[in-house]
Design an enzyme around this catalytic site. Sequence first.
Site, PDB file in Angstrom:
ATOM      1  N   TYR A  69     -18.439   1.823   6.926  1.00 51.86           N
ATOM      2  CA  TYR A  69     -18.207   1.521   5.497  1.00 51.86           C
ATOM      3  C   TYR A  69     -18.596   2.700   4.612  1.00 51.86           C
ATOM      4  CZ  TYR A  69     -16.718  -3.279   6.169  1.00 51.86           C
ATOM      5  OH  TYR A  69     -15.984  -4.390   6.529  1.00 51.86           O
ATOM      6  N   ASN A  78      -8.886  -5.439  -2.893  1.00 53.66           N
ATOM      7  CA  ASN A  78      -9.455  -4.143  -2.519  1.00 53.66           C
ATOM      8  C   ASN A  78     -10.926  -4.052  -2.898  1.00 53.66           C
ATOM      9  OD1 ASN A  78      -6.878  -3.558  -1.716  1.00 53.66           O
ATOM     10  ND2 ASN A  78      -6.349  -2.420  -3.560  1.00 53.66           N
ATOM     11  N   HIS A 102     -12.610  -9.705  -2.508  1.00 52.22           N
ATOM     12  CA  HIS A 102     -13.277  -9.329  -1.252  1.00 52.22           C
ATOM     13  C   HIS A 102     -14.475  -8.428  -1.474  1.00 52.22           C
ATOM     14  CE1 HIS A 102      -9.279 -10.267   1.009  1.00 52.22           C
ATOM     15  NE2 HIS A 102      -9.931 -11.359   0.659  1.00 52.22           N
ATOM     16  N   CYS A 122     -37.543  -6.539   0.393  1.00 47.12           N
ATOM     17  CA  CYS A 122     -38.073  -7.259   1.571  1.00 47.12           C
ATOM     18  C   CYS A 122     -38.092  -6.396   2.827  1.00 47.12           C
ATOM     19  CB  CYS A 122     -37.252  -8.526   1.844  1.00 47.12           C
ATOM     20  SG  CYS A 122     -35.671  -8.218   2.677  1.00 47.12           S
ATOM     21  N   GLY A 126       1.505  -4.285  -2.980  1.00 44.40           N
ATOM     22  CA  GLY A 126       0.890  -3.648  -1.815  1.00 44.40           C
ATOM     23  C   GLY A 126      -0.008  -4.541  -0.998  1.00 44.40           C
ATOM     24  N   THR A 127       0.464  -5.749  -0.708  1.00 45.84           N
ATOM     25  CA  THR A 127      -0.315  -6.598   0.186  1.00 45.84           C
ATOM     26  C   THR A 127       0.601  -7.225   1.230  1.00 45.84           C
ATOM     27  OG1 THR A 127      -1.846  -8.468   0.372  1.00 45.84           O
ATOM     28  CG2 THR A 127      -0.184  -8.599  -1.378  1.00 45.84           C
ATOM     29  N   SER A 128       0.039  -7.330   2.455  1.00 51.69           N
ATOM     30  CA  SER A 128       0.836  -7.906   3.555  1.00 51.69           C
ATOM     31  C   SER A 128       0.829  -9.432   3.485  1.00 51.69           C
ATOM     32  CB  SER A 128       0.244  -7.456   4.900  1.00 51.69           C
ATOM     33  OG  SER A 128      -1.123  -7.869   4.960  1.00 51.69           O
ATOM     34  N   ALA A 181       4.147   1.581  -4.600  1.00 47.85           N
ATOM     35  CA  ALA A 181       3.522   1.163  -5.861  1.00 47.85           C
ATOM     36  C   ALA A 181       3.531   2.289  -6.887  1.00 47.85           C
ATOM     37  CB  ALA A 181       2.091   0.713  -5.574  1.00 47.85           C
TER      38      ALA A 181
HETATM   39  N1  APR Z   1       2.937   0.949  -2.057  1.00 48.45           N
HETATM   40  C1  APR Z   1       3.048  -0.406  -1.959  1.00 48.45           C
HETATM   41  N2  APR Z   1       2.787  -1.101  -0.829  1.00 48.45           N
HETATM   42  C2  APR Z   1       2.416  -0.379   0.249  1.00 48.45           C
HETATM   43  C3  APR Z   1       2.285   1.023   0.236  1.00 48.45           C
HETATM   44  C4  APR Z   1       2.557   1.690  -0.985  1.00 48.45           C
HETATM   45  N3  APR Z   1       2.466   3.041  -1.084  1.00 48.45           N
HETATM   46  N4  APR Z   1       1.896   1.438   1.471  1.00 48.45           N
HETATM   47  C5  APR Z   1       1.780   0.311   2.227  1.00 48.45           C
HETATM   48  N5  APR Z   1       2.101  -0.769   1.496  1.00 48.45           N
HETATM   49  C6  APR Z   1       2.090  -2.182   1.887  1.00 48.45           C
HETATM   50  C7  APR Z   1       2.324  -2.445   3.356  1.00 48.45           C
HETATM   51  O1  APR Z   1       3.706  -2.603   3.613  1.00 48.45           O
HETATM   52  C8  APR Z   1       1.567  -3.755   3.538  1.00 48.45           C
HETATM   53  O2  APR Z   1       2.399  -4.865   3.234  1.00 48.45           O
HETATM   54  O3  APR Z   1       0.783  -2.635   1.618  1.00 48.45           O
HETATM   55  C9  APR Z   1       0.463  -3.687   2.494  1.00 48.45           C
HETATM   56  C10 APR Z   1      -0.902  -3.402   3.104  1.00 48.45           C
HETATM   57  O4  APR Z   1      -1.230  -4.517   3.889  1.00 48.45           O
HETATM   58  P1  APR Z   1      -2.677  -4.585   4.560  1.00 48.45           P
HETATM   59  O5  APR Z   1      -2.982  -3.265   5.182  1.00 48.45           O
HETATM   60  O6  APR Z   1      -2.701  -5.834   5.394  1.00 48.45           O
HETATM   61  O7  APR Z   1      -3.671  -4.726   3.328  1.00 48.45           O
HETATM   62  P2  APR Z   1      -4.001  -6.040   2.510  1.00 48.45           P
HETATM   63  O8  APR Z   1      -2.801  -6.920   2.373  1.00 48.45           O
HETATM   64  O9  APR Z   1      -4.686  -5.628   1.268  1.00 48.45           O
HETATM   65  O10 APR Z   1      -5.070  -6.764   3.486  1.00 48.45           O
HETATM   66  C11 APR Z   1      -5.708  -7.915   2.972  1.00 48.45           C
HETATM   67  O11 APR Z   1      -7.182  -7.865   4.897  1.00 48.45           O
HETATM   68  O12 APR Z   1      -8.501  -6.659   6.345  1.00 48.45           O
HETATM   69  C12 APR Z   1      -8.521  -7.499   5.237  1.00 48.45           C
HETATM   70  O13 APR Z   1     -10.189  -7.513   3.598  1.00 48.45           O
HETATM   71  C13 APR Z   1      -9.103  -6.775   4.056  1.00 48.45           C
HETATM   72  O14 APR Z   1      -8.517  -7.027   1.724  1.00 48.45           O
HETATM   73  C14 APR Z   1      -7.990  -6.783   3.030  1.00 48.45           C
HETATM   74  C15 APR Z   1      -7.119  -7.947   3.484  1.00 48.45           C
END
Ligand code: APR
Length: 252
Positions: A66, A101, A118, A157, A194-196, A238
């Site tokens: 980390y 994030n 998170h 502590c 930008g999230t999966s 993004a």
């Molecule tokens: N712009 C937009 N989207 C993007 C880019 C970009 N430049 N690059 C990658 N991506 C997309 C990918 O296609 C994917 O769908 O961003 C997403 C990233 O997905 P993850 O890596 O799974 O990240 P996230 O969705 O934030 O994960 C959620 O999982 O491991 C845990 O706590 C961690 O907060 C995190 C959570």
Amino acid sequence: MIPAALITALRGARHVQVFTGAGVSAESGIATFRDTPSGLWERYDPATLATAHAFRQDPALVWGWYEWRRMQVLLARPNPAHLAIAALAQRVPKLTLVTQNVDDLHERAGSTEVIHLHGSLHQPRCFACARSPSQPLGLPDEPEGGRHLEPPRCEHCGGRLRPGVVWFGESLPEAALTAAFAAADSCDVLISVGTSGVVHPAAQIPERAWRAGAVLAHVNPQPLGSHAEREFLLRGTAAQLMPQLLQAAFND
Ligand code: APR
């Protein structure tokens, strides 16, 4: 190309929710979790790092990893997506920004009241007593990932400090999740950037907004989305698309 219906929805929105994941920080040089080949979880099994069990087993490995992430964040700068999201908040009556994030790039881009589902790399706390150090952490000692680094001791502590992030199997901060769900239930437009969408309960937020009647837009290079109406997929990054969206909707 930004769909005209999305532009109209944004211009008429009283309340916009922006929901971000690791992809919004990708163009700041911070690796995402599941994006191959640079995806962090490709190289490190989350179960060996992002859990309380992993920390008990090997606190120095987890803390070192980390601290490497924190070094990446300190060296990174907000990208045009973070800046466009901060600017969007000045163009709509109300904007709720919810992020998965643990970096502070939204804040450094000028966004305020960011809801961190998170946690944050900048808010370590004691693994034993949960109290926070009175002084912020100094610069990380760990320039490389995967090397061991003994966590600092709690001034209250003597226990070990842990990262202030939500680990797998841990509950999300209740106030943050409640606020994020409330915004999903009341917003007119939700822009997911930008999230999966695979980690729950955070992943429920876009669907919850859609079910409450909001217009949904996904900003992602990968195909997402499952609804025929009121949902738009903006294929691209993004940093490219968020400024375009702002410009198309508000000539900004
Ligand atoms: N712009 C937009 N989207 C993007 C880019 C970009 N430049 N690059 C990658 N991506 C997309 C990918 O296609 C994917 O769908 O961003 C997403 C990233 O997905 P993850 O890596 O799974 O990240 P996230 O969705 O934030 O994960 C959620 O999982 O491991 C845990 O706590 C961690 O907060 C995190 C959570």
